[in-house]
Structures are given as structure tokens and as C-alpha cells.
Design an enzyme around this catalytic site. Structure first.
Site, mmCIF file in Angstrom:
data_model
loop_
_atom_site.group_PDB
_atom_site.id
_atom_site.type_symbol
_atom_site.label_atom_id
_atom_site.label_comp_id
_atom_site.label_asym_id
_atom_site.label_seq_id
_atom_site.Cartn_x
_atom_site.Cartn_y
_atom_site.Cartn_z
ATOM 1 N N ASN A 66 55.632 7.574 20.384
ATOM 2 C CA ASN A 66 57.415 8.321 19.616
ATOM 3 C C ASN A 66 58.060 6.894 20.057
ATOM 4 O OD1 ASN A 66 56.517 11.140 19.473
ATOM 5 N ND2 ASN A 66 56.813 11.905 21.345
ATOM 6 N N CYS A 77 63.622 -15.015 13.040
ATOM 7 C CA CYS A 77 63.551 -16.140 13.985
ATOM 8 C C CYS A 77 62.938 -15.382 15.269
ATOM 9 C CB CYS A 77 63.895 -16.839 14.415
ATOM 10 S SG CYS A 77 66.050 -15.804 15.069
ATOM 11 N N HIS A 126 53.739 2.677 19.757
ATOM 12 C CA HIS A 126 54.484 2.282 18.322
ATOM 13 C C HIS A 126 56.509 1.350 18.870
ATOM 14 C CE1 HIS A 126 51.857 5.385 15.798
ATOM 15 N NE2 HIS A 126 51.239 4.043 15.766
ATOM 16 N N CYS A 150 65.101 -10.344 16.022
ATOM 17 C CA CYS A 150 64.950 -10.704 15.056
ATOM 18 C C CYS A 150 64.056 -10.938 13.935
ATOM 19 C CB CYS A 150 65.898 -12.656 15.174
ATOM 20 S SG CYS A 150 65.861 -12.907 12.570
ATOM 21 N N PRO A 195 63.240 15.152 14.447
ATOM 22 C CA PRO A 195 62.385 16.212 14.081
ATOM 23 C C PRO A 195 60.888 15.543 14.290
ATOM 24 C CG PRO A 195 63.691 15.273 12.475
ATOM 25 C CD PRO A 195 64.352 15.031 13.758
ATOM 26 N N ASP A 196 59.903 16.445 13.757
ATOM 27 C CA ASP A 196 58.436 14.772 13.899
ATOM 28 C C ASP A 196 58.550 14.431 12.058
ATOM 29 O OD1 ASP A 196 57.453 17.352 12.235
ATOM 30 O OD2 ASP A 196 55.878 18.112 13.564
ATOM 31 N N PHE A 197 57.289 14.270 11.851
ATOM 32 C CA PHE A 197 57.302 13.030 10.778
ATOM 33 C C PHE A 197 56.618 14.668 9.337
ATOM 34 C CE2 PHE A 197 57.669 10.165 14.544
ATOM 35 C CZ PHE A 197 58.701 9.336 13.652
ATOM 36 N N ARG A 198 55.636 15.433 10.025
ATOM 37 C CA ARG A 198 54.464 15.683 9.380
ATOM 38 C C ARG A 198 53.971 16.748 8.894
ATOM 39 N NH1 ARG A 198 52.222 11.001 10.807
ATOM 40 N NH2 ARG A 198 52.389 9.719 9.307
ATOM 41 N N CYS A 253 54.705 22.537 22.173
ATOM 42 C CA CYS A 253 53.507 22.457 23.707
ATOM 43 C C CYS A 253 54.725 23.148 25.341
ATOM 44 C CB CYS A 253 54.273 20.410 22.876
ATOM 45 S SG CYS A 253 55.527 20.534 22.609
ATOM 46 N N ASP A 285 61.678 7.811 20.654
ATOM 47 C CA ASP A 285 63.030 8.503 21.160
ATOM 48 C C ASP A 285 63.196 7.665 22.869
ATOM 49 O OD1 ASP A 285 60.954 9.594 22.788
ATOM 50 O OD2 ASP A 285 61.334 11.299 20.845
ATOM 51 N N CYS A 290 71.178 -11.628 13.343
ATOM 52 C CA CYS A 290 70.500 -12.720 14.466
ATOM 53 C C CYS A 290 71.668 -13.544 15.298
ATOM 54 C CB CYS A 290 69.627 -13.444 14.162
ATOM 55 S SG CYS A 290 68.970 -14.571 15.032
HETATM 56 P P1 OAD Z 1 53.856 14.095 12.924
HETATM 57 O O1 OAD Z 1 54.745 14.301 12.466
HETATM 58 O O2 OAD Z 1 52.196 13.353 11.905
HETATM 59 O O3 OAD Z 1 52.860 15.283 13.865
HETATM 60 C C1 OAD Z 1 53.208 16.414 14.789
HETATM 61 C C2 OAD Z 1 52.447 17.505 15.067
HETATM 62 O O4 OAD Z 1 53.120 18.119 16.269
HETATM 63 C C3 OAD Z 1 52.200 18.428 14.274
HETATM 64 O O5 OAD Z 1 50.981 18.242 14.482
HETATM 65 C C4 OAD Z 1 53.007 19.050 14.841
HETATM 66 O O6 OAD Z 1 52.556 20.611 14.245
HETATM 67 C C5 OAD Z 1 53.014 19.412 16.349
HETATM 68 N N1 OAD Z 1 54.271 20.165 16.900
HETATM 69 C C6 OAD Z 1 55.764 19.801 16.302
HETATM 70 N N2 OAD Z 1 56.091 20.710 17.297
HETATM 71 C C7 OAD Z 1 55.669 20.547 18.238
HETATM 72 C C8 OAD Z 1 55.693 22.132 18.855
HETATM 73 N N3 OAD Z 1 56.668 22.133 19.435
HETATM 74 N N4 OAD Z 1 54.807 22.386 19.747
HETATM 75 C C9 OAD Z 1 53.931 21.739 20.014
HETATM 76 N N5 OAD Z 1 53.186 21.433 18.738
HETATM 77 C C10 OAD Z 1 54.039 20.492 17.434
HETATM 78 O O7 OAD Z 1 53.208 13.085 14.030
HETATM 79 P P2 OAD Z 1 53.720 12.365 14.793
HETATM 80 O O8 OAD Z 1 51.329 12.549 15.072
HETATM 81 O O9 OAD Z 1 53.361 11.885 16.561
HETATM 82 O O10 OAD Z 1 55.131 5.990 13.488
HETATM 83 O O11 OAD Z 1 53.116 10.311 14.249
HETATM 84 C C11 OAD Z 1 52.783 9.344 14.500
HETATM 85 C C12 OAD Z 1 53.198 8.100 14.006
HETATM 86 O O12 OAD Z 1 53.304 8.662 12.110
HETATM 87 C C13 OAD Z 1 54.554 8.689 14.472
HETATM 88 O O13 OAD Z 1 54.377 7.342 15.644
HETATM 89 C C14 OAD Z 1 55.222 7.344 13.672
HETATM 90 C C15 OAD Z 1 54.947 8.782 12.122
HETATM 91 O O14 OAD Z 1 55.021 7.446 10.607
HETATM 92 C C16 OAD Z 1 55.872 5.296 13.230
HETATM 93 O O15 OAD Z 1 57.098 6.210 13.265
HETATM 94 C C17 OAD Z 1 55.356 3.845 13.313
#
Ligand code: OAD
Length: 282
Positions: A112, A142, A131, A139, A38-41, A259, A114, A163
Site C-alpha cells: 500500500n 534529474c 511499492h 523529479c 478503494p482497492d484495485f481489483r 479482514c 497510503d 522540479c
Molecule cells: P487488489 O485490489 O488486487 O486486492 C485486494 C484484495 O483485498 C482482494 O482480494 C479483495 O477481495 C480483498 N479485500 C478488499 N476489501 C477487503 C476487506 N475489507 N477485508 C478483506 N479482504 C478485502 O489489491 P492489491 O493486492 O494490494 O500497485 O494490489 C497489488 C498492487 O496492484 C497494488 O500495490 C497496486 C496495484 O496495481 C501499484 O500501485 C504499483
């Protein structure tokens, strides 16, 4: 915003008609969703909408360093679910690798963790894991680097990895909120001065300092955003894409949608479709 953008077609022509060899790709979680991560947002499907079971004060706490020191269990439960090894690179990852095989890729700055860039066979030298990643861990007390076999073993059994030297808590070297980005990120920032094309794929451009890098390319360098929705416009008005006629030249292109379909279209326009399919199917 009214969008008067260049197009993916004009970007393809630009690649064909110029000696493009310093492409920077900035990528995010959207390029891995097709692999099952899954993505984040994204609403509903994104990670931050699905953390109820962890009873967090707010969603991002799962990646907050102070919260982690107090309560590491939620992060580890998530890490178990998302542990690399069960997921495979997408067509977009292979498109990035194809750019490299064409000697056009300067660098892939990825947010990413992953490790799918590595798994798809892109040279490590071409990757900046902005990231961090799950590839190493250390650790929190340390700083000693941990044995990854053991870290994986503990995480997959829902144990907290400790650790071997000081029994401190071990954390995968992914950048949490409140932590510095990896040294390599800062070291490679100068790449942006050399970029002759910027492709931004699968990121909401909401996390700094990464998001602001879209403005670090030279002012005439074309920029292409391939994403499900427009990113970087509303949230970072001073650093965002404006997609407008700039300096007498349209330099920003937007390809909205999935994408993998987007890179397929670009590959097709470049006459690379078969090569991309072959790489992907191997
Ligand atoms: P987000 O989840 O914020 O954004 C993902 C974007 O990809 C969104 O605009 C979605 O609409 C788009 N998306 C999802 N699936 C897609 C697909 N199949 N084709 C095209 N677009 C698609 O993720 P990031 O921008 O990567 O940090 O988030 C940035 C950082 O926030 C991450 O590295 C993470 C998070 O907190 C850490 O883990 C430190």
C-alpha cells in the site's frame, strides 16, 4: 482446489505454544478499504473498475511509467482524490502494530502507498513499503527529491508539480508498472528466511514480485491468509498457496471474510481483544 487447511484456531495455538517472534505480515489494499480507500481489483468497487472518466487505454495504465511520461494528468487526478491525510488506519493496521508491541513482528511488507502503517504508529523500521509511498517524491528528469509541501499543494490544486531545479515532472515515489521496486524491498528480502509465521492480509496476490514472496518463508512456517476471497491459488499456480497437507503437516490456514473481523477473531483467540480495541480507539 480442495482446501484442507489449518485453521485460525490452530494458528492461534501455534502462536501461544511457541516462541513466535518473527512474524511477517504481507498486506495489500484490502486492509485499507474500511478506511474509505478503494482497492484495485474488486469488481465494481475496485479502482480499476472506476477509471472510465480518465479514458485510459487499459486500467493499469494509470500506474504505468511510460503512459505517465506521455500523459500524467490521470494519475494526478487520482492522486488528488487519494492523497493521504483524509484517511485513518483500520483495525487491521492496529493489529499489525499490536504484533509489534508484543515483540512478535519481524516486518510488515505492504503494497500500500497510503502510508496508513506509519499513521497508525508502527515504527518505520518495521515497514517495507514494497511499492513505495506518497511520503516522498522526486523529479522524473534529474531525480532531485521534491519538497513534499509543495507537491501536495500542487496536486490538491490540480497542477502538475514541477522540479525546482530543472522543471522536470515530479512523481511521488510510488512504484509504477515498469519501474524497479525500492532498494529497501530487496534489502529486506532476507527477512523471509527468518519468518516463524506468515500472515497475508487483504491482497489478491496478483502483482509480482510481491506475490511470490509467500513461498520465501521456510517450508514448515505456517501461513495464514485473511482475505475476502481466496488469493494466490489460481493466478500463480506455481507460487500460490496450496492449502494442502504439506510435508506431513498442515501449515496453511485460510480465514475468509472481512479482514478487520478476521484480526478481531485472531486477537480474541489470543486474549488480545481488549488491547486491540484500546489501541484502535485511541
Ligand atoms: P487488489 O485490489 O488486487 O486486492 C485486494 C484484495 O483485498 C482482494 O482480494 C479483495 O477481495 C480483498 N479485500 C478488499 N476489501 C477487503 C476487506 N475489507 N477485508 C478483506 N479482504 C478485502 O489489491 P492489491 O493486492 O494490494 O500497485 O494490489 C497489488 C498492487 O496492484 C497494488 O500495490 C497496486 C496495484 O496495481 C501499484 O500501485 C504499483
Amino acid at each position: 482446489a480442495k482446501l484442507e487447511n489449518a485453521t485460525v484456531e490452530s494458528i492461534a495455538k501455534y502462536i501461544q505454544n511457541n516462541d513466535v517472534k518473527n512474524v511477517i505480515v504481507m498486506s495489500g489494499a484490502g486492509i485499507s478499504t474500511a478506511s474509505g480507500i478503494p482497492d484495485f481489483r474488486s469488481k465494481k468497487t475496485g479502482l480499476y473498475d472506476n477509471l472510465q472518466k480518465f479514458d485510459l487505454p487499459y486500467a493499469e495504465a494509470i500506474f504505468d511509467i511510460d503512459y505517465f511520461q506521455e500523459r500524467p494528468e490521470p494519475f494526478y487526478a487520482l492522486a488528488k482524490e487519494l492523497y493521504p491525510g483524509k484517511y485513518y488506519p483500520t483495525k487491521t493496521h492496529y493489529f499489525i502494530r499490536l504484533l509489534h508491541e508484543k515483540n512478535m513482528l519481524l516486518r510488515n511488507f505492504t503494497q500500500n502507498i497510503d502510508t496508513l502503517e506509519r499513521i497508525c504508529g508502527l515504527d518505520e523500521d518495521k515497514i517495507v513499503e514494497a511499492h513505495g509511498s506518497f511520503a516522498t517524491a522526486s523529479c522524473t528528469e534529474c531525480d532531485q527529491e521534491a519538497d513534499m509541501e509543495n507537491v501536495k499543494y500542487q496536486i490538491l490544486r490540480s497542477h502538475l508539480p514541477r522540479c525546482s531545479a530543472c522543471k522536470g515532472l515530479i512523481k511521488p515515489d510510488i512504484t509504477f508498472f515498469g519501474e524497479n521496486l525500492p532498494k529497501r524491498f530487496f534489502k529486506r528480502l532476507s527477512d523471509f528466511d527468518e519468518a516463524d509465521l506468515l500472515i497475508v492480509i487483504g491482497t489478491s496476490l496478483q502483482v509480482q514480485p510481491f506475490a511470490a514472496l509467500i513461498d520465501n518463508v521456510p517450508e514448515y512456517t505456517p501461513r495464514l491468509l485473511i482475505n475476502m476471497d481466496i488469493a494466490g491459488v489460481h493466478h500463480t499456480p506455481h507460487h500460490g498457496f496450496d492449502f494442502k497437507w504439506k510435508y506431513g503437516k498442515k501449515r496453511d490456514a485460510l480465514l475468509l471474510g472481512d479482514c478487520d473481523e478476521g484480526v478481531e477473531k485472531l486477537a480474541d483467540l489470543l486474549g488480545w481483544k481488549d488491547e486491540l480495541d484500546r489501541l484502535y480507539e485511541k
